[in-house]
Motif scaffolding. Structure first.
Motif, PDB file in Angstrom:
ATOM      1  N   ARG A 288       0.834  -1.204   0.000  1.00 48.86           N
ATOM      2  CA  ARG A 288       0.000   0.000   0.000  1.00 48.86           C
ATOM      3  C   ARG A 288       0.873   1.260   0.000  1.00 48.86           C
ATOM      4  O   ARG A 288       0.573   2.228  -0.693  1.00 48.86           O
ATOM      5  CB  ARG A 288      -0.933  -0.006   1.221  1.00 48.86           C
ATOM      6  N   LEU A 292       0.947   4.320  -2.676  1.00 46.00           N
ATOM      7  CA  LEU A 292       0.810   5.724  -2.286  1.00 46.00           C
ATOM      8  C   LEU A 292       1.986   6.572  -2.791  1.00 46.00           C
ATOM      9  O   LEU A 292       1.832   7.760  -3.074  1.00 46.00           O
ATOM     10  CB  LEU A 292       0.699   5.848  -0.764  1.00 46.00           C
ATOM     11  N   LEU A 440      -2.544  10.115   9.272  1.00 44.46           N
ATOM     12  CA  LEU A 440      -1.977   9.087   8.403  1.00 44.46           C
ATOM     13  C   LEU A 440      -0.452   9.057   8.516  1.00 44.46           C
ATOM     14  O   LEU A 440       0.161   7.985   8.620  1.00 44.46           O
ATOM     15  CB  LEU A 440      -2.387   9.396   6.956  1.00 44.46           C
ATOM     16  N   THR A 596      -6.499   4.399   3.849  1.00 48.49           N
ATOM     17  CA  THR A 596      -5.908   4.604   2.510  1.00 48.49           C
ATOM     18  C   THR A 596      -6.576   3.738   1.447  1.00 48.49           C
ATOM     19  O   THR A 596      -6.004   3.512   0.388  1.00 48.49           O
ATOM     20  CB  THR A 596      -4.393   4.292   2.549  1.00 48.49           C
TER      21      THR A 596
END
Length: 598
Positions: A288, A292, A440, A596
């Motif tokens: 992930r 990103l 985050l 996310t």
């Protein structure tokens, strides 16, 4: 919270005025040598009577042992601080050599002392350990006696200690010398700068991938250029250790590190098994993060990359106040300790050239004070590091009323209090985030520590155990060291990365530390052990403080298995405890993946 401004520079003059040129420190070194000689004289004069009459003799020896230990540790702590605050302090380097020599002399005396402990009949020993003054020290003294019984004769062990000064320990010092001279060229604003190892490492957290990539290429090249020297160093360090183990009849290379950490191999294997079974979600996190960052797979140099734009820097004062505020929700004593550390200039945090990279805590036993070293540049990670080191400090502070022989906790439990303090602050940071983007970033920073402890440390452990097995059959060349390192990284990271760091065996100082062999798995143990304790603290709130301090006080006077049984009612050789601790890490990753999703 209204406070005066906290200093970012520590006060060392309170110990010995004048730094490395201090006349008082020169006198202290002389006094340390005299204390060691005095202890040596008493040990060699002592002839155990194999009766309870040995009690008074033993108590006098312990008093002398204690005095010499305090002097030596005070000297070692001061030299560590001098070298860290100024890497170009040559006089501090000379002091380090002197302290190393004194330590070797002291080890020789301890070898003779331990051998005399083994000469006492077992039944007499058991009765002695029930006597006043010795009862509280029964665990540590019996531990010394049992370890000594498995070693060579006093003469042989003394010879090993003596040869180690110019052999074993010198290879470690050579490593420091080589690393100190490494310069990594970096192009910035049309100008090429030579970065130190510490400065270059900071670039791996740059938001610009090209910067990270370029630094990593130069980083690998710079380490490759030194691998001929460093492969010699790591081979001879391991060779020395293995030769000693062979003479003692120790086949298992983990025997010594497990004994130092007061834990069983069964506990260690159970911990790694539980981690390995739970790595899939970490792989999902890495995938992930790659998405990103807009790449197919993370490379080694992407692991520390930020996933969001950096927020404004947090001043040292703000960071300190944030730590104090959040410590206060859990523990009044921990808060009072941290406040004292800030107010009395126990912390060196100034961001300036010439300092060592990294951070540490050290304790001055004669002065009953701690010192904390780091470089604060205003990031959330810096606040976590500061909380971490304050946790170490609080651990020694919690034990201040104990006999000094009952304060020598091992590295694995040393990481418990530090990680616990860090968790308090990390959790608070995530909860207090003002925006989803900030949340985050903080959550990702927290998960990065899990990646480090479950994957990076695991890779180090896999590499080191396999390297030692191959080293038994002869020198392991540079090409093979690179192969072993990359194989370990691929296994530990479950093949989740695109590019690895084959010269990590050269760039990681921990492989060259002589004081503690296998300077890796205790970190992961401490991390998970503290998470298990942290889960209890969350359940019980402020009322858990007393139980937590009671646990810290016992960390140097029992095995970790007994510690967990007594204070947590948990069996560390079984998966249950580890699974509950890992679950806290999984919760963070699941939250990150949910945030996310898009």
């Amino acid at each position: 919270m209204t406070t005066t401004a906290y200093s970012t520079v520590w006060d060392l003059d309170v110990f010995f005025k004048g730094g490395s040129s201090s006349p008082a420190f020169a006198e202290h070194l002389q006094s340390t040598e005299e204390n060691i000689h005095n202890f040596s004289f008493q040990v060699h004069k002592w002839e155990p009577e194999n009766s309870l009459a040995d009690q008074s003799s033993l108590l006098k020896l312990i008093e002398s042992f204690q005095a010499a230990t305090k002097k030596l540790r005070e000297a070692g702590a001061f030299v560590s601080c001098l070298q860290a605050q100024n890497t170009n302090d040559k006089k501090a380097g000379e002091h380090r050599a002197r302290v190393t020599q004194l330590s070797a002399s002291f080890q020789n005396v301890l070898t003779a002392f331990d051998e005399k402990l083994t000469s006492i009949d077992s039944s007499v020993w058991e009765e002695l350990m029930k006597e006043d003054g010795l009862k509280e020290l029964a665990f540590v003294l019996t531990e010394r006696r049992e370890i000594a019984a498995e070693k060579l004769s006093k003469e042989e062990e003394s010879l090993i200690n003596a040869l180690g000064v110019d052999g074993y320990h010198s290879w470690s010092q050579l490593y420091d010398l080589v690393v100190g001279k490494i310069k990594i060229p970096f192009s910035e604003d049309g100008e090429v700068k030579d970065l130190s190892v510490g400065q270059a490492a900071n670039k791996f957290s740059s938001p610009d991938r090209e910067v990270r990539k370029n630094v990593f290429e130069k980083w690998e090249q710079s380490w490759r250029e030194q691998t001929d020297y460093l492969s010699k160093a790591i081979n001879h360090l391991a060779g020395f250790r293995l030769s000693v183990y062979k003479q003692r009849g120790w086949e298992n290379v983990l025997k010594e590190p497990l004994a130092i950490n007061r834990m069983s191999e069964e506990t260690l294997n159970t911990m790694w098994d539980v981690i390995t079974k739970n790595k899939q979600l970490l792989v999902e996190f890495l995938n992930r993060k790659a998405k990103l960052l807009g790449v197919e797979k993370l490379n080694w140099f992407d692991l520390d990359a930020p996933i969001t734009k950096a927020d404004a820097k947090i001043s040292y004062q703000e960071g300190a106040e944030f730590i104090l505020e959040n410590f206060s929700h859990f523990s009044g004593e921990m808060t009072a300790f941290a406040k004292m550390a800030f107010e009395d200039k126990w912390i060196e945090a100034e961001d300036r050239p010439g300092k060592s990279p990294g951070g540490f805590h050290t304790y001055f036993p004669e002065s009953s004070q701690s010192r904390i070293f780091m470089t604060y540049s205003g990031t959330p990670s810096n606040i976590s590091t500061l909380a971490h080191e304050l946790g170490h400090g609080f651990h020694t502070y919690a034990m201040r009323d104990l006999h000094s022989l009952n304060r020598n906790y091992a590295m694995n439990v040393a990481e418990t209090a530090s990680t616990f303090a860090e968790m308090i602050v990390s959790d608070a940071s995530v909860k207090n985030a003002k925006t989803e983007q900030e949340k985050l970033a903080l959550l990702e920073d927290k998960i990065q520590r899990t990646v480090a402890f479950f994957m990076n440390i695991h890779a180090r452990f896999l590499f080191e155990t396999r390297f030692y097995e191959e080293r038994k059959n002869g020198t392991v060349n540079t090409v093979r060291l690179n192969e072993l390192m990359e194989e370990a990284q691929k296994e530990a990271y479950c093949n989740a990365l695109g590019e690895y760091h084959p010269t990590f065996w050269a760039s990681k100082l921990h492989f060259y530390i002589t004081g503690v062999p296998f300077y890796n798995f205790p970190y992961t143990f401490g991390y998970l052990f503290s998470l298990g304790i942290y889960a209890r603290a969350l359940e019980e709130g402020k009322g858990y403080e007393e139980k937590y301090i009671a646990l810290l006080k016992d960390t140097a006077s029992m095995t970790v298995e007994d510690l967990a049984k007594k204070h947590l009612n948990e069996d560390l050789s079984k998966p249950d405890f580890w699974e509950k601790a890992v679950k806290l890490c999984i919760d963070d990753i699941e939250e990150f993946l949910a945030l996310t999703e898009e």
